[in-house]
Design a protein around this motif. Structure first.
Motif, short mmCIF file in Angstrom:
data_model
loop_
_atom_site.label_atom_id
_atom_site.label_comp_id
_atom_site.label_asym_id
_atom_site.label_seq_id
_atom_site.Cartn_x
_atom_site.Cartn_y
_atom_site.Cartn_z
N ALA A 9 0.54 -1.88 -0.25
CA ALA A 9 0.00 -0.03 -0.04
C ALA A 9 0.58 1.23 -0.37
CB ALA A 9 -1.05 -0.16 1.26
N ALA A 10 2.61 1.29 0.86
CA ALA A 10 2.88 2.48 0.90
C ALA A 10 3.58 2.57 -0.69
CB ALA A 10 3.54 2.12 1.80
N PHE A 11 3.92 1.21 -1.08
CA PHE A 11 4.40 1.50 -2.59
C PHE A 11 3.33 2.49 -3.63
CE2 PHE A 11 7.60 -1.52 -1.02
CZ PHE A 11 8.97 -0.77 -1.05
N LEU A 12 2.65 1.35 -3.52
CA LEU A 12 1.04 2.24 -4.55
C LEU A 12 1.63 3.38 -3.83
CD1 LEU A 12 -1.10 -0.46 -4.80
CD2 LEU A 12 0.36 -0.04 -6.26
N TYR A 13 1.10 4.60 -2.42
CA TYR A 13 0.70 5.39 -2.37
C TYR A 13 2.03 6.35 -2.85
CZ TYR A 13 0.79 9.96 0.14
OH TYR A 13 -0.13 11.41 -0.14
N ASN A 14 3.15 5.71 -2.73
CA ASN A 14 4.86 6.42 -3.54
C ASN A 14 4.06 6.51 -4.77
OD1 ASN A 14 5.48 7.51 -1.01
ND2 ASN A 14 7.19 5.17 -1.33
N ALA A 15 3.74 6.21 -5.49
CA ALA A 15 3.28 5.96 -6.78
C ALA A 15 2.60 6.90 -7.58
CB ALA A 15 3.38 4.04 -7.78
N PHE A 16 1.23 6.62 -6.55
CA PHE A 16 0.44 7.49 -7.51
C PHE A 16 -0.16 7.87 -6.11
CE2 PHE A 16 0.49 3.19 -9.09
CZ PHE A 16 0.56 3.37 -10.42
N PRO A 17 0.30 9.40 -5.89
CA PRO A 17 0.09 10.05 -4.46
C PRO A 17 -1.63 10.17 -3.90
CG PRO A 17 1.32 10.93 -5.33
CD PRO A 17 1.54 9.65 -6.62
N TRP A 18 -2.58 10.24 -5.53
CA TRP A 18 -3.93 10.96 -5.41
C TRP A 18 -4.89 9.63 -4.66
CZ3 TRP A 18 -5.84 6.51 -8.71
CH2 TRP A 18 -5.38 5.88 -9.81
N ILE A 19 -4.02 8.70 -4.69
CA ILE A 19 -5.35 7.58 -3.84
C ILE A 19 -4.87 7.91 -2.18
CG2 ILE A 19 -4.85 5.26 -5.06
CD1 ILE A 19 -2.45 4.15 -3.44
N GLY A 20 -4.55 8.45 -1.79
CA GLY A 20 -4.52 9.48 -0.32
C GLY A 20 -6.06 10.21 -0.38
N ALA A 21 -6.40 10.92 -1.34
CA ALA A 21 -7.85 11.19 -1.63
C ALA A 21 -8.92 10.12 -0.83
CB ALA A 21 -8.58 11.97 -2.70
N PHE A 22 -8.58 8.93 -1.42
CA PHE A 22 -9.80 7.68 -0.96
C PHE A 22 -9.40 7.77 0.65
CE2 PHE A 22 -8.39 5.08 -5.26
CZ PHE A 22 -9.51 6.10 -5.82
N PRO A 23 -11.02 7.89 0.77
CA PRO A 23 -11.35 7.93 2.73
C PRO A 23 -10.90 6.41 3.09
CG PRO A 23 -13.12 7.69 1.14
CD PRO A 23 -12.30 7.53 0.19
N PHE A 24 -10.24 5.10 2.59
CA PHE A 24 -10.33 4.04 3.40
C PHE A 24 -8.93 3.67 2.36
CE2 PHE A 24 -12.96 4.03 -0.70
CZ PHE A 24 -11.68 3.12 -1.23
N GLY A 25 -7.96 1.90 3.32
CA GLY A 25 -6.83 1.46 2.99
C GLY A 25 -6.09 2.37 3.57
N LYS A 26 -4.72 1.10 4.17
CA LYS A 26 -4.02 1.59 4.75
C LYS A 26 -3.68 2.56 4.53
CE LYS A 26 -1.75 -3.24 4.53
NZ LYS A 26 -1.66 -4.42 4.49
N HIS A 27 -3.20 3.52 3.66
CA HIS A 27 -2.38 5.05 3.94
C HIS A 27 -2.88 5.86 4.70
CE1 HIS A 27 -5.38 5.30 0.60
NE2 HIS A 27 -5.60 6.24 0.84
N GLN A 28 -4.45 5.77 4.67
CA GLN A 28 -5.17 6.50 5.90
C GLN A 28 -5.14 5.99 7.75
OE1 GLN A 28 -6.99 8.85 4.94
NE2 GLN A 28 -7.50 9.32 2.94
#
Ligand code: HEM
Length: 507
Positions: free
Chosen positions: A230-249
């Motif tokens: 999840a962290a690697f995906l966030y680094n590649a596609f930081p816009w997923i940070g806008a999703f209100p769910f997921g491990k990055h949250q």
């Protein structure tokens, strides 16, 4: 009729707008995909690497098995220096001692940066110390931390006594279980974190301080999450940070909670402070902030103080705690090795005296065991990501400025050029033919170069004093010979899965 034609025109207009919106979204998507594919182009002269998928590159491979093991296996095919595509982020992996030394030591300036990955940017704004870019901010913070460690920590003779005092509390807490099975994790974490707490806050926290324990727990959860797919995906596609769910949250929520708690601890520790008479790291930092208040370029700030305190605390606690948890596990797993450590302690320290650092040189076997645990267990298997601060060339490959650099420290400790039968746990590899302790060149648990671990000296003191005190008093075994899972739990650090241990008094 007129109304009918008006409605028809409305429907037609809506259809046109609808089609337009879909076309726009499609175009946007296409341009995003094209941009991502462009980012994924391998720079000219870059090292080769495993096949990549469009958009996500090699992220999926890192999620499918232990990343350090995957990388070592890939190095056997593509060479000691190979490349990975972390979803459009160009990375190189350094495998084996020679490659790590060539970059981190022989080109130490160029390889001393940290990559400005979106996750680190979001969590620490690349400030503080551990995540800071290689520049004035890092130099100022590292210098202050090193000096503070010396003044408030291992530079004082009395600091050894403070670790011994903590050992006494630690052993007393273990004694309350009276040889019954229990999980040591909480007690080790509390004891170890208190040593860093003395330097940072000038005080220790009780083992029952649930607020402090909770903060360490969620911080440690973040260390695990930071190495997840999840962290690697966030680094590649930081816009997923806008999703209100997921491990990055979860990561962001934990980080915000830790930040608020640290601010509160810092405010408490700085009460009654007398400027220029520092009692601990926080006072020293505030003095430095005061001295630099008219310098607009100064990097000392309240925010960077919070980040530095958090980084030093977690870097010191998570690592040393895991070494000791592995050490306990391996002592129970290999009773004959435990027996030899007992014998050495009985001979050099005896049953009643508190172990001290002076005795370390007379205890080569105990030293060898601690070293073999560090080698074999690879507490920080991939180090902390580095980055290049300039274009450079290594082994004929062109490495552009800003490339993420992964140091596979696990592969150094399992490098067959330097270690025979590396997959065997064998403390004697650190002893010469007359049983004396020998240093080994390819032993790099604290990494190498400019960013090498700042807490190495402190960690070595803690590991020796806690480990010898523990084995001086207790015999360790698993309940009814229940052998725990030896596979590590994955994260930025490798830790054992929770296990139960019986600690029976020897005397
Ligand atoms: C056995 C225990 C420990 C191990 C195995 C360990 C290992 C490491 C490793 C591999 C790095 C990365 C170096 C790099 O970027 O190349 C590191 C960095 C660091 N460690 Fe440790 N560490 C330990 C204990 C500690 C302790 C006790 C502290 C402080 C209380 C500490 C503070 C730090 C800091 C602040 C950094 C970042 C240095 C920088 O970026 O300049 N570590 N450590």
């Amino acid at each position: 009729m007129w109304l009918g034609s008006q409605a028809g025109a409305g429907i037609a207009a809506a259809a046109v707008v609808g089609t337009g919106a879909v076309a726009f979204l499609l175009l946007l998507l296409l341009s995003l995909v094209a941009k991502q594919l462009l980012r994924q182009r391998r720079p000219l002269g870059f090292p080769p690497g495993p096949a990549r998928l469009p958009l996500i590159g090699n992220i999926h491979s890192l999620a499918s098995e232990q990343p350090h093991v995957y990388m070592k296996r890939q190095s056997e095919r593509h060479g000691q220096i190979f490349s990975l595509d972390l979803g459009g982020i160009s990375a190189i992996v350094l495998n084996g001692y020679d490659a790590v030394k060539e970059c981190l030591v022989q080109q130490s300036d160029i390889f001393a940066d940290r990559p400005p990955l979106p996750l680190f940017k979001k969590l620490t704004k690349m400030g503080g110390l551990l995540n800071s870019r290689y520049g004035r901010g890092w130099t100022e913070h590292r210098k202050l931390a090193v000096t503070s460690f010396r003044i408030f920590g291992y530079g004082q003779k009395s600091f050894e006594c403070k670790i011994s005092e903590e050992s006494v509390v630690f052993l007393e807490a273990i004694d309350t279980y009276k040889g019954k099975p229990f999980d040591l994790k909480h007690l080790i974490t509390s004891a170890v974190s208190n040593i860093t707490n003395l330097i940072i806050f000038g005080e220790r926290f009780t083992y029952e301080d649930t607020e402090f324990q909770h903060m360490i727990e969620i911080f440690s959860e973040n260390i695990e999450l930071a190495a997840s797919a999840a962290a690697f995906l966030y680094n590649a596609f930081p816009w997923i940070g806008a999703f209100p769910f997921g491990k990055h949250q979860q990561l962001f929520k934990n980080a915000a909670e830790v930040y608020t708690f640290l601010l509160h601890l810092i405010q408490r520790a700085s009460q009654n402070r007398k400027p220029q008479s520092p009692r601990h790291f926080i006072d020293a930092y505030l003095d430095e902030m005061g001295r630099n208040k008219n310098d607009p370029e100064s990097t000392f700030s309240t925010e960077n103080l919070i980040f530095s305190v958090g980084e030093i605390m977690i870097a010191g606690t998570e690592t040393t705690t895991n070494v000791l948890r592995w050490a306990v596990l391996f002592m129970a797993l290999y009773p004959n090795i435990q027996g030899q450590v007992h014998k050495e302690i009985d001979l050099v320290v005896g049953p009643n005296k508190t172990p001290c650092l002076e005795e370390k040189c007379k205890m080569p076997y105990t030293e060898a065991v601690i070293h073999e645990i560090l080698r074999f267990c690879n507490i920080v298997p991939l180090g902390i990501f580095h980055a290049t601060s300039k274009d450079t060339v290594v082994r004929g490959y062109s490495i552009p400025e800003g490339t993420t650099v992964i140091t596979n420290l696990y592969s150094v400790h399992f490098d067959e050029k330097y270690w025979s039968n590396p997959e065997v746990f064998w403390p004697e590899r650190f002893l010469d033919s007359s049983g004396q302790f020998v240093k080994r060149e390819a032993f790099v648990p604290f990494s190498l170069g400019k960013r090498h671990c700042l807490g190495e000296q402190l960690a070595r003191m803690e590991m020796f004093l806690f480990f010898t005190s523990l084995l001086q008093r207790f015999h360790l075994h698993f309940p009814s010979a229940l052998i725990p899972d030896l596979k590590p739990k994955l994260g930025m650090t490798l830790q054992p899965h929770p296990y139960l241990i019986c600690a029976e008094r020897r005397c």
